[in-house]
Every structure is written in structure tokens, then in C-alpha cells.
Design a protein around this motif. Sequence first.
Motif, short mmCIF file in Angstrom:
data_model
loop_
_atom_site.label_atom_id
_atom_site.label_comp_id
_atom_site.label_asym_id
_atom_site.label_seq_id
_atom_site.Cartn_x
_atom_site.Cartn_y
_atom_site.Cartn_z
N ARG A 2 0.83 -1.20 0.00
CA ARG A 2 0.00 0.00 0.00
C ARG A 2 0.86 1.25 0.00
NH1 ARG A 2 -3.70 -0.69 5.12
NH2 ARG A 2 -1.81 -1.69 5.91
N LEU A 3 0.28 2.34 -0.47
CA LEU A 3 0.93 3.65 -0.47
C LEU A 3 0.18 4.57 0.48
CD1 LEU A 3 1.43 4.20 -4.31
CD2 LEU A 3 3.11 3.36 -2.68
N HIS A 10 -5.54 15.41 5.66
CA HIS A 10 -5.83 13.98 5.66
C HIS A 10 -4.56 13.16 5.43
CE1 HIS A 10 -9.94 15.46 4.87
NE2 HIS A 10 -10.37 14.28 5.29
N VAL A 11 -4.62 11.90 5.84
CA VAL A 11 -3.68 10.88 5.38
C VAL A 11 -4.49 9.89 4.57
CG1 VAL A 11 -2.10 9.03 6.03
CG2 VAL A 11 -2.16 11.13 7.37
N TYR A 12 -4.03 9.60 3.35
CA TYR A 12 -4.76 8.70 2.45
C TYR A 12 -3.97 7.41 2.26
CZ TYR A 12 -7.32 12.96 1.22
OH TYR A 12 -8.07 14.11 1.27
N VAL A 13 -4.68 6.34 1.95
CA VAL A 13 -4.05 5.06 1.66
C VAL A 13 -4.62 4.53 0.35
CG1 VAL A 13 -5.78 3.79 3.02
CG2 VAL A 13 -3.56 2.74 2.54
N GLY A 14 -3.76 3.91 -0.45
CA GLY A 14 -4.18 3.36 -1.72
C GLY A 14 -3.27 2.24 -2.16
N GLU A 25 -9.60 7.64 2.56
CA GLU A 25 -9.06 8.28 3.74
C GLU A 25 -8.54 7.23 4.71
OE1 GLU A 25 -12.13 10.56 5.51
OE2 GLU A 25 -12.13 12.11 3.96
N TYR A 26 -7.38 7.49 5.28
CA TYR A 26 -6.84 6.61 6.32
C TYR A 26 -7.08 7.26 7.68
CZ TYR A 26 -3.49 3.45 8.57
OH TYR A 26 -2.89 2.51 9.37
N TYR A 27 -6.68 8.54 7.80
CA TYR A 27 -6.95 9.31 9.00
C TYR A 27 -7.28 10.75 8.62
CZ TYR A 27 -5.03 5.60 11.94
OH TYR A 27 -4.81 4.41 12.58
N VAL A 28 -8.16 11.34 9.40
CA VAL A 28 -8.45 12.76 9.28
C VAL A 28 -7.53 13.48 10.26
CG1 VAL A 28 -10.18 14.56 9.51
CG2 VAL A 28 -10.85 12.31 8.66
N THR A 29 -6.67 14.36 9.74
CA THR A 29 -5.68 15.02 10.58
C THR A 29 -6.08 16.45 10.95
OG1 THR A 29 -4.43 15.83 8.68
CG2 THR A 29 -3.84 13.65 9.54
N LEU A 57 -8.03 -0.13 8.34
CA LEU A 57 -8.59 0.67 7.27
C LEU A 57 -10.05 0.97 7.55
CD1 LEU A 57 -7.02 -1.00 4.10
CD2 LEU A 57 -6.32 1.09 5.25
N GLY A 58 -10.44 2.19 7.23
CA GLY A 58 -11.80 2.62 7.50
C GLY A 58 -11.94 3.33 8.84
N THR A 59 -10.91 3.25 9.67
CA THR A 59 -10.91 3.97 10.94
C THR A 59 -10.21 5.30 10.74
OG1 THR A 59 -10.83 1.90 12.18
CG2 THR A 59 -10.20 3.90 13.36
N THR A 60 -10.97 6.37 10.75
CA THR A 60 -10.41 7.67 10.40
C THR A 60 -10.03 8.51 11.61
OG1 THR A 60 -12.62 8.64 10.27
CG2 THR A 60 -11.69 7.74 8.23
N THR A 61 -10.25 7.99 12.82
CA THR A 61 -9.90 8.73 14.03
C THR A 61 -8.48 8.40 14.44
OG1 THR A 61 -12.20 8.65 14.78
CG2 THR A 61 -10.52 9.17 16.43
#
Length: 212
Positions: A2-3, A10-14, A25-29, A57-61
Motif C-alpha cells: 500500500r501507499l 488527511h492521510v490517504y491510503v491506496g 481516507e486513512y486518517y483525518v488530521t 482501514l476505515g478507521t479515520t480517528t
Amino acid sequence: TRLFAADNDHVYVGPHNAASTGWTEYYVTGTRATLAWVKQRLVAGIGTSIYELTGALGTTTLPTATYTHPNTGWTWTSISEGGSAIYAAGYAGGNSAIYKFVLSTAGVMPTLTSGIVAAQLPIGEIVYKIESYLGYLMIGTNKGMRVASISDTTGDLSYGPLIFEDTNGVYDFAFRDKYVWATGTIGTSPGLYRIDLGTEIESLRFAYAKDT
């Protein structure tokens, strides 16, 4: 497989496969993040805090912070590993330092109530980038570049004088064999410095500037 990428909130994952889709979205910063993959974990400097991003994944907190700097004006600029520790550099005003996180015997990052300073920079010198190579920690600052030796037992850093001065600052490094390539400015043009780690600190440095 993953990247991870960060922007200003935000921090994103793909997926790393270009043929795939699915960035999320990975985390909302809520603010900018500094990311690094160190010691087999994703570590982020967000706001004044350091986080080990291990959520599903899916946990944005964001998880509980590993460490929060007491100065509300503190900004984390770079994260690296070296020896037995994970290092995080940052600054507030003209004060800049590198903090260390020594892993427990279980390989866990400790939660710190007070930061452990591995190196304090001279007043007015700000760390932009740290990265380890061949047992040394490269330190890029607004003044130029330093090299620090890393203690195998304590993770403490001992840095020398500026190897070269660059008033525009050093923001990144690349490595090959015994050489370190550091970004800089040669005259008025973008350029690179090459440092030979096989010689003493007074080693000859090479510079290349793109023709203008």
C-alpha cells in the motif's frame, strides 16, 4: 502493498498497483502531516504530536498520541530511524531539536509524557530533513548539512560542524555506495552536494549546478 500520502488535512491510503483503484481516507488530521515508514511501522508527526498509525482501514480517528510536544507552536518536519531508535525532528521559532523513541524489548514504541532529546541544534538553525545511512544520521537544516553518529546502545546523537553551508537550506538526501547526495543551491541554481562518508569530516565535496 500500500501507499500512504498526506495533504493539509488527511492521510490517504491506496494500492501500489497502478492498474488498481481504491484510494481512501486513512486518517483525518485537520492539519499537515509528516509521514515515514520506520521500524516496520507508519509514524506521523501531526500538529504537535507523534502518532504510530496502526489503525484498521476505515478507521479515520487518530489513535492516542505517542508524544505531544508541550510547545503549541511546535512543528514536526521529518522522521527517520537509526540504530535502536526512531527519530523525529521539528522546531518552534528559532529552537529546533531531534527527539528519540527507543523501542521496548517487545518492539513497541513507548508513550512518552516528556520528550527525550537526542540532539539540540544551535539557536536559529532549523532541521528540515533527517535520514539515516550506514550508521549515521544526515541532518539537513536551513544553514546547510550536518552528519551525526548514532549510539548503538542509547540512540543518542553526536553531530559535527556544518559540512557545507547553504543559506537556502537542505531538504532531502539520496544514497549510493559510500556517498550521500544532498539537495542545495550552487550559486543561484538548484544543485547537489556529494559527501564521501569514507573520509573524515573535512572531506572534499563535489557540487553540480544545472546550467541556466
